[in-house]
Write an enzyme that holds these catalytic residues in place. Structure first.
Site, PDB file in Angstrom:
ATOM      1  CG  ASP A  28      48.608  52.871  39.974  1.00 48.22           C
ATOM      2  OD1 ASP A  28      47.711  53.769  40.947  1.00 48.22           O
ATOM      3  OD2 ASP A  28      48.367  52.074  39.017  1.00 48.22           O
ATOM      4  CD  GLU A  31      49.195  56.253  37.152  1.00 49.79           C
ATOM      5  OE1 GLU A  31      48.511  55.183  37.177  1.00 49.79           O
ATOM      6  OE2 GLU A  31      50.233  56.237  36.588  1.00 49.79           O
ATOM      7  CD  GLU A  57      44.174  52.885  36.160  1.00 44.86           C
ATOM      8  OE1 GLU A  57      43.700  51.808  36.649  1.00 44.86           O
ATOM      9  OE2 GLU A  57      45.210  53.392  36.651  1.00 44.86           O
ATOM     10  CG  ASP A 102      41.407  51.398  30.155  1.00 49.60           C
ATOM     11  OD1 ASP A 102      40.855  51.254  29.291  1.00 49.60           O
ATOM     12  OD2 ASP A 102      42.267  50.989  30.705  1.00 49.60           O
ATOM     13  CG  HIS A 127      44.923  52.138  32.511  1.00 51.04           C
ATOM     14  ND1 HIS A 127      44.112  51.083  32.473  1.00 51.04           N
ATOM     15  CD2 HIS A 127      45.790  51.608  33.765  1.00 51.04           C
ATOM     16  CE1 HIS A 127      44.450  50.107  33.470  1.00 51.04           C
ATOM     17  NE2 HIS A 127      45.337  50.355  34.130  1.00 51.04           N
ATOM     18  CD  GLU A 154      50.333  51.761  32.689  1.00 50.57           C
ATOM     19  OE1 GLU A 154      50.355  51.349  33.794  1.00 50.57           O
ATOM     20  OE2 GLU A 154      48.923  52.423  32.512  1.00 50.57           O
TER      21      GLU A 154
END
Length: 406
Positions: A226, A252, A280, A303, A330, A350
């Site tokens: 990430d 990511e 995200e 998200d 996310h 996740e």
């Protein structure tokens, strides 16, 4: 906060209308963007867009990742049933909810979530479209789905079409993928620690950390990075190529979420078989249409608390499905689990390791939510989501503040 209840005798024809909308702030706890204590792995020298400034390199809190705090949206029906949700946005989002968005809900049926979403979005378009305003809209939308589920005595995932598999499987995001493997997760995603401002030496340190972790977890366990918007295309390309021999599964959110052209270039540049993921910090169907139409990534990662809520996530997912792309939200606990369990193009989820170590599996939104399910051996049965709405309650011991009324 008032007592949450539901009445199993409620029929759709007599579904209670919305009486009150309220917005609160909370300090402390919550997931990764809320307000963690000192020494947490998620705030320890993580590469960020602010890493170019040495004084803001060590801690994300130093440049203000925690300034907003948590937003809690509460929607009460005329019969006293209450739906709620938590996301980020804090006091500014409270103002938007109380002073602007509430008018589109009070006196209306919660079944009108499509019309309500449309009115919230287009009434705020002149100052919204992304960011804080969409966070606020997302919080309202999630609370509305929670209320609807409680009024109907159904879990949200039933209202989204039902489960397409018996259980969820998870990868873990945290500083210790080796421990995540021991705990039964299918993979481990690490925060990148060194950005372009730290030069070639920083890049070598990143690769050394990846090599060490690959040695610990063996050849088949997923490892991902990430990058939290910290890189440019050149650095991200060099990083991806150097990481390929260590089996990096994906890179990511490597660059700015506004640089669609950069993402398209990066996806062309990475070694064959490595995935590029992002989203995200993207919002609404229009933002994700850009990512998908421009072939920016292999997996989108909205998200649900920031992209527009469940109502909008359904549209985003349909776009991705038509393009043959996966949707892996996310980490946002129950708010994404109820979605993922209903979609074939969301094959895993996740889990944010919010233990400071992180060496233990703990509830992601602790201490704010009660009844929050957590994976066991990296899995979660669909039946763990069977309580009405999102299946959680707000912890009455957590202090809330309502800065505005209407």
């Amino acid at each position: 906060m008032p007592h949450i209840r539901g009445d199993a005798s409620v029929t759709l024809k007599s579904l209670s209308k919305i009486k009150h909308v309220r917005a609160f702030t909370v300090r402390g706890g919550g997931a990764d963007y809320h307000d963690q204590g000192e020494g947490h792995w998620i705030d320890n020298h993580i590469a960020t867009p602010m890493s170019r400034y040495p004084e803001y390199r060590q801690s994300r809190q130093s440049f203000g990742i925690n300034v907003l705090g948590t937003l809690v949206v509460e929607i009460e029906a005329e019969d006293g049933t209450i739906g709620f949700a938590v996301t980020t946005g804090g006091e500014p989002a409270c103002y938007i909810v109380e002073k602007h968005l509430a008018r589109f809900l009070e006196g209306r049926s919660p079944l009108e979530y499509e019309k309500i979403w449309d009115q919230m979005y287009f009434s705020t378009q002149y100052y919204g479209r992304k960011g804080l305003v969409i966070n606020a809209i997302s919080g309202v939308d999630l609370a509305l789905w929670d209320l609807l589920g409680k009024l109907r005595q159904e879990p949200v995932y039933h209202m989204l079409g039902g489960a397409v598999r018996d259980e969820l499987q998870f990868y873990a995001t945290g500083a210790r993928p080796d421990i995540a493997k021991e705990l039964g997760f299918i993979g481990g995603k690490m925060a990148l620690h060194h950005g372009p401002a730290e030069g070639v030496e920083g890049l070598k340190k990143n690769i050394a950390e990846l090599a060490e972790m690959r040695e610990r977890v063996g050849p088949d366990f997923w490892l991902m990075w990430d990058c939290w918007m910290a890189l440019d295309v050149d650095y991200a390309t060099r990083l991806a190529i150097a990481a390929h021999e260590y089996g990096l599964k994906w890179i990511e959110e490597a660059i700015s979420p506004d640089d669609y052209w950069g993402y398209a270039e990066l996806r062309r540049n990475v070694p064959r078989g490595m995935l590029v993921t992002t989203g995200e910090h993207e919002a609404t169907r229009w933002g994700f249409r850009m990512l998908l139409d421009m072939e920016c990534c292999d997996i989108i990662q909205p998200d649900v608390g920031w992209c527009g809520g469940i109502t909008e996530l359904l549209k985003i997912s349909a776009l991705a499905d038509a393009k043959g792309k996966m949707v892996v939200p996310h980490g946002s606990s129950v708010y994404s689990y109820h979605f993922v369990i209903t979609r074939h193009n969301s094959p895993f989820a996740e889990f944010l390791m919010m233990h400071p170590g992180p060496t233990e599996v703990v509830p992601m939104f602790a201490p704010q939510l009660l009844g929050e399910p957590v994976p066991v051996n990296g899995r979660l049965k669909a039946s763990a989501l069977d309580a009405p709405g999102f299946g959680v309650t707000f912890n009455p011991d957590v202090a809330t503040h309502r800065p505005y009324t209407h």
